[in-house]
Design a protein around this motif. Structure first.
Motif, PDB file in Angstrom:
ATOM      1  N   LEU A 466       0.822  -1.213   0.000  1.00 42.30           N
ATOM      2  CA  LEU A 466       0.000   0.000   0.000  1.00 42.30           C
ATOM      3  C   LEU A 466       0.856   1.265   0.000  1.00 42.30           C
ATOM      4  N   GLY A 467       2.106   1.130   0.457  1.00 42.90           N
ATOM      5  CA  GLY A 467       3.016   2.272   0.479  1.00 42.90           C
ATOM      6  C   GLY A 467       3.151   2.858   1.873  1.00 42.90           C
ATOM      7  N   THR A 468       4.375   3.068   2.307  1.00 41.58           N
ATOM      8  CA  THR A 468       4.656   3.723   3.578  1.00 41.58           C
ATOM      9  C   THR A 468       6.037   4.355   3.491  1.00 41.58           C
ATOM     10  N   PRO A 469       6.216   5.535   4.076  1.00 44.90           N
ATOM     11  CA  PRO A 469       7.524   6.208   3.983  1.00 44.90           C
ATOM     12  C   PRO A 469       8.524   5.751   5.040  1.00 44.90           C
ATOM     13  N   THR A 470       8.166   4.805   5.893  1.00 42.34           N
ATOM     14  CA  THR A 470       8.967   4.436   7.058  1.00 42.34           C
ATOM     15  C   THR A 470      10.458   4.274   6.763  1.00 42.34           C
ATOM     16  N   GLY A 471      11.282   4.846   7.642  1.00 40.78           N
ATOM     17  CA  GLY A 471      12.725   4.663   7.579  1.00 40.78           C
ATOM     18  C   GLY A 471      13.265   4.489   8.983  1.00 40.78           C
ATOM     19  N   ASN A 472      14.578   4.579   9.119  1.00 37.53           N
ATOM     20  CA  ASN A 472      15.225   4.446  10.419  1.00 37.53           C
ATOM     21  C   ASN A 472      16.395   5.424  10.465  1.00 37.53           C
ATOM     22  N   PRO A 473      16.704   5.992  11.631  1.00 39.05           N
ATOM     23  CA  PRO A 473      17.776   6.998  11.686  1.00 39.05           C
ATOM     24  C   PRO A 473      19.144   6.457  11.279  1.00 39.05           C
ATOM     25  N   ILE A 474      19.476   5.214  11.677  1.00 36.39           N
ATOM     26  CA  ILE A 474      20.843   4.738  11.470  1.00 36.39           C
ATOM     27  C   ILE A 474      20.946   3.523  10.557  1.00 36.39           C
ATOM     28  N   CYS A 475      19.815   2.944  10.170  1.00 40.88           N
ATOM     29  CA  CYS A 475      19.841   1.731   9.348  1.00 40.88           C
ATOM     30  C   CYS A 475      19.148   2.006   8.017  1.00 40.88           C
ATOM     31  N   PRO A 476      19.899   2.129   6.908  1.00 44.52           N
ATOM     32  CA  PRO A 476      19.262   2.382   5.614  1.00 44.52           C
ATOM     33  C   PRO A 476      18.136   1.395   5.342  1.00 44.52           C
ATOM     34  N   THR A 477      16.956   1.944   5.009  1.00 44.53           N
ATOM     35  CA  THR A 477      15.748   1.135   4.838  1.00 44.53           C
ATOM     36  C   THR A 477      15.341   1.166   3.376  1.00 44.53           C
ATOM     37  N   ILE A 478      15.276  -0.014   2.778  1.00 45.02           N
ATOM     38  CA  ILE A 478      15.032  -0.171   1.347  1.00 45.02           C
ATOM     39  C   ILE A 478      13.594  -0.601   1.133  1.00 45.02           C
ATOM     40  N   VAL A 480      10.441  -2.056  -0.849  1.00 38.91           N
ATOM     41  CA  VAL A 480      10.202  -3.041  -1.898  1.00 38.91           C
ATOM     42  C   VAL A 480       8.700  -3.135  -2.139  1.00 38.91           C
ATOM     43  N   ALA A 481       8.243  -2.713  -3.308  1.00 38.25           N
ATOM     44  CA  ALA A 481       6.815  -2.712  -3.639  1.00 38.25           C
ATOM     45  C   ALA A 481       6.361  -4.093  -4.096  1.00 38.25           C
ATOM     46  N   THR A 482       5.109  -4.432  -3.782  1.00 40.58           N
ATOM     47  CA  THR A 482       4.554  -5.724  -4.187  1.00 40.58           C
ATOM     48  C   THR A 482       3.946  -5.693  -5.584  1.00 40.58           C
ATOM     49  N   ASN A 483       3.675  -4.493  -6.113  1.00 44.07           N
ATOM     50  CA  ASN A 483       2.922  -4.404  -7.363  1.00 44.07           C
ATOM     51  C   ASN A 483       3.326  -3.172  -8.165  1.00 44.07           C
ATOM     52  N   ASN A 484       3.082  -3.238  -9.469  1.00 41.30           N
ATOM     53  CA  ASN A 484       3.478  -2.163 -10.385  1.00 41.30           C
ATOM     54  C   ASN A 484       2.783  -0.850 -10.083  1.00 41.30           C
ATOM     55  N   ALA A 485       1.489  -0.907  -9.762  1.00 38.88           N
ATOM     56  CA  ALA A 485       0.726   0.321  -9.558  1.00 38.88           C
ATOM     57  C   ALA A 485       1.310   1.149  -8.421  1.00 38.88           C
ATOM     58  N   LEU A 486       1.662   0.487  -7.311  1.00 45.67           N
ATOM     59  CA  LEU A 486       2.253   1.198  -6.181  1.00 45.67           C
ATOM     60  C   LEU A 486       3.609   1.773  -6.556  1.00 45.67           C
ATOM     61  N   ALA A 487       4.435   0.967  -7.218  1.00 47.49           N
ATOM     62  CA  ALA A 487       5.779   1.424  -7.578  1.00 47.49           C
ATOM     63  C   ALA A 487       5.713   2.666  -8.459  1.00 47.49           C
ATOM     64  N   LYS A 488       4.716   2.747  -9.310  1.00 42.90           N
ATOM     65  CA  LYS A 488       4.560   3.910 -10.187  1.00 42.90           C
ATOM     66  C   LYS A 488       3.977   5.097  -9.431  1.00 42.90           C
ATOM     67  N   ARG A 489       2.970   4.836  -8.605  1.00 44.33           N
ATOM     68  CA  ARG A 489       2.260   5.916  -7.920  1.00 44.33           C
ATOM     69  C   ARG A 489       3.123   6.569  -6.835  1.00 44.33           C
ATOM     70  N   MET A 490       3.943   5.771  -6.144  1.00 44.60           N
ATOM     71  CA  MET A 490       4.746   6.302  -5.047  1.00 44.60           C
ATOM     72  C   MET A 490       6.229   6.080  -5.335  1.00 44.60           C
ATOM     73  N   SER A 491       6.624   6.434  -6.525  1.00 42.47           N
ATOM     74  CA  SER A 491       8.014   6.210  -6.951  1.00 42.47           C
ATOM     75  C   SER A 491       9.010   7.000  -6.125  1.00 42.47           C
ATOM     76  N   ASP A 492       8.541   8.055  -5.434  1.00 42.52           N
ATOM     77  CA  ASP A 492       9.465   8.857  -4.630  1.00 42.52           C
ATOM     78  C   ASP A 492       9.849   8.174  -3.329  1.00 42.52           C
ATOM     79  N   ILE A 493       9.170   7.063  -2.959  1.00 43.16           N
ATOM     80  CA  ILE A 493       9.559   6.350  -1.740  1.00 43.16           C
ATOM     81  C   ILE A 493       9.904   4.887  -2.002  1.00 43.16           C
ATOM     82  N   ILE A 494       9.655   4.379  -3.204  1.00 43.81           N
ATOM     83  CA  ILE A 494       9.900   2.971  -3.523  1.00 43.81           C
ATOM     84  C   ILE A 494      11.254   2.804  -4.204  1.00 43.81           C
TER      85      ILE A 494
END
Length: 548
Positions: A466-478, A480-494
């Motif tokens: 569904l998309g979430t911006p979650t990160g962590n202060p010291i651990c780079p968080t990558i 990974v989208a489950t579907n094409n629509a999300l990856a396209k719609r929220m490309s700034d966080i995926i």
């Protein structure tokens, strides 16, 4: 041509729609025909047979629910006709055999990381500010603004510029309703940093350290010590008020217990002993600046992939999570373990229904029994306040096909791959054994990622449908989208898109190898995950209360 429906396991009695299916449509699977009695949206499930009240419902080959009344074949699974159910679990002697994936192609691969004196290798080089109590949050905010702006770590310039445009438009009487047409820059990694080898200055603002219970302060102390000791951290500045429950001495005891030979720069400032707030802040900035000049001398050097410690997490999950992104990350997990690395799987409320599978994979009887005790105590605590693991799925989860917690959990457990479980860790305990480790945390996105970093994760793979911006202060968080629509719609966080698995364009194994390649680049600083670019520094300590 893309497959329209999927049966995940031979024992399942529901089928998953990979595309929207219309009521009245006839679909075929394994030569059997199904006339759909409802619209079945992509990610949702329908029944392969007539179901009577109390009949078990199986997905992923395990019990995930029970029918609440008669349900005709071809009907949509929903929260009305299906309720959560899962099998009981118990310890069984270990007989698990694992066939590790072929990792010969990675034999000589390395990543460029920051080598620490204790032999661990960080994927980043951060300076960390720690408040022992929430009273110091404002001082941290002042220091953050000063250091980030002057040293090149700020990411808000484009928004300041946008706000400035709004102010100018307002002064000139322009129509603000048209302001969305104003230009705004893109987030970019600042290459003009003063300290080229310091990846960031991070701040652990929190709401603890005083009030609450003394147990809360004790857990927080262990958590903060774990972050100070983290291999991605090069130096630490601690701010204390002086009268709070979490005393600096308590923090230092926990830090020395965790790392007896702790040798990083560590500066401690107590406000009630300072001449003034201004003096406190100026001295904290001055000493930190001096420390930054020292840790900036540390440079990335090659390290074997066995030094990777990868946390795996899912959040904003959907009905494709357990089919595409989670199994793909699971294959990445198996590759990391086969290479001698470490994987951390947490979110105990989202292992409900998968417990027996996990117990059967746990090599050490003591670890297996520890997992049973932690799961049982956690589940009972939820029940005692009128809740339970069955209430874990969020409205977003349910809307996108995760009808019961067992469905969500069994799909979530796929992130851990198929390797043996080497150890089970309580909250804040460090991972000391290579291979797959379980870490007791809530399912809550930020509480879970906070706990994974505390146990030593140096990268986090975070799947989302569904998309979430979650990160962590010291651990780079990558992400990974489950579907094409999300990856396209929220490309700034995926960062990575597993949609090709759903479309039939890539296998789980191919996708898992792609994810590992991205991890190697991220661990080397060659690519910067979106959450890092955005300074998405989410940090929520778990007070050990009921949090799902």
């Amino acid at each position: 041509m893309m497959t329209r429906i999927l049966k995940i396991h031979p024992a399942d009695n529901v089928l998953v729609a990979l595309q929207n299916l219309a009521k009245g449509e006839t679909v075929v699977h394994d030569e059997a025909q199904y006339v759909l009695l409802d619209d079945i949206n992509a990610k949702h499930k329908f029944f392969m047979q007539d179901m009577n009240i109390g009949d078990p419902i199986f997905m992923y080959g395990v019990l995930v629910g029970k029918a609440q009344y008669f349900i005709p074949k071809g009907s949509l699974m929903n929260t009305d006709n299906t309720k959560h159910a899962s099998e009981p679990f118990e310890f069984k002697p270990y007989h698990f055999e694992w066939k590790a994936p072929d990792v010969s192609k990675y034999k000589d691969r390395t990543f460029n990381g920051y080598h620490r004196a204790d032999g661990r290798v960080g994927t980043a080089n951060y300076w960390l500010f720690i408040p022992t109590v929430f009273c110091e949050n404002r001082n941290l905010d002042v220091i953050r603004e000063a250091l980030h702006n002057e040293l090149g770590y700020a990411v808000t310039e484009k928004y300041k510029s946008y706000t400035h445009q709004l102010v100018e438009a307002y002064k000139h009487g322009e129509i603000l309703a048209e302001a969305n047409q104003m230009s705004i820059g893109q987030s970019e990694h600042n290459t003009d940093r003063v300290f080229k080898n310091v990846d960031g200055i991070k701040f652990l603002n929190h709401q603890g350290g005083c009030g609450g219970t003394r147990q809360d302060a004790a857990v927080l102390s262990k958590l903060l010590a774990a972050y100070a000791d983290h291999p991605n951290v090069a130096g630490v500045t601690v701010l204390s008020l002086g009268c709070q429950n979490l005393q600096v001495n308590d923090f230092m005891i926990d830090l020395k217990h965790r790392s007896p030979n702790f040798d990083k720069p560590l500066y401690i400032f107590e406000q009630q002993q300072a001449q003034s707030e201004e003096q406190l802040i100026k001295e904290a900035i001055r000493k930190t600046f001096i420390g930054l000049t020292e840790v900036n001398k540390i440079k990335r050097q090659p390290a074997p992939l066995s030094k990777l410690v990868v946390g795996v997490k899912c959040g904003g999950s959907d009905g494709f999570s357990g089919i595409s992104a989670n199994p793909a990350v699971g294959y990445t997990s198996d590759l990391v373990v086969a290479l001698g690395g470490t994987v951390l799987l947490a979110e105990f409320p989202e292992l409900c229904g998968a417990e027996q599978q996990i117990i059967d994979r746990t090599k050490d009887e003591g670890a297996a029994r520890k997992f049973i005790e932690l799961m049982t105590a956690y589940g009972n605590a939820a029940l005692n306040v009128g809740s339970g693991f069955h209430m874990n799925p969020s409205p977003g989860n349910i809307k996108d096909g995760l009808i019961t917690d067992a469905i969500k959990s069994t799909g979530a457990a796929k992130k851990g791959g198929t390797s043996p479980v080497e150890d089970v860790l309580d909250y804040t305990e460090p991972a000391t054994k290579i291979g797959l480790n379980l870490v007791c945390t809530p399912g809550n996105d930020v509480e879970a990622t906070t706990g994974k970093a505390a146990s030593g994760a140096t990268l986090i793979l975070f799947t989302t449908g569904l998309g979430t911006p979650t990160g962590n202060p010291i651990c780079p968080t990558i992400k990974v989208a489950t579907n094409n629509a999300l990856a396209k719609r929220m490309s700034d966080i995926i960062d990575i898109n597993c949609g090709p698995v759903i479309e039939g364009e890539k296998t789980i194994e191919e996708m898992g190898e792609d994810i590992l390649e991205y991890c190697i680049k991220a661990a080397s600083g060659e690519v910067i995950p979106k959450a890092v670019l955005l300074n998405q520094d989410d940090f929520i300590p778990w007070k050990r209360g009921v949090s799902l």
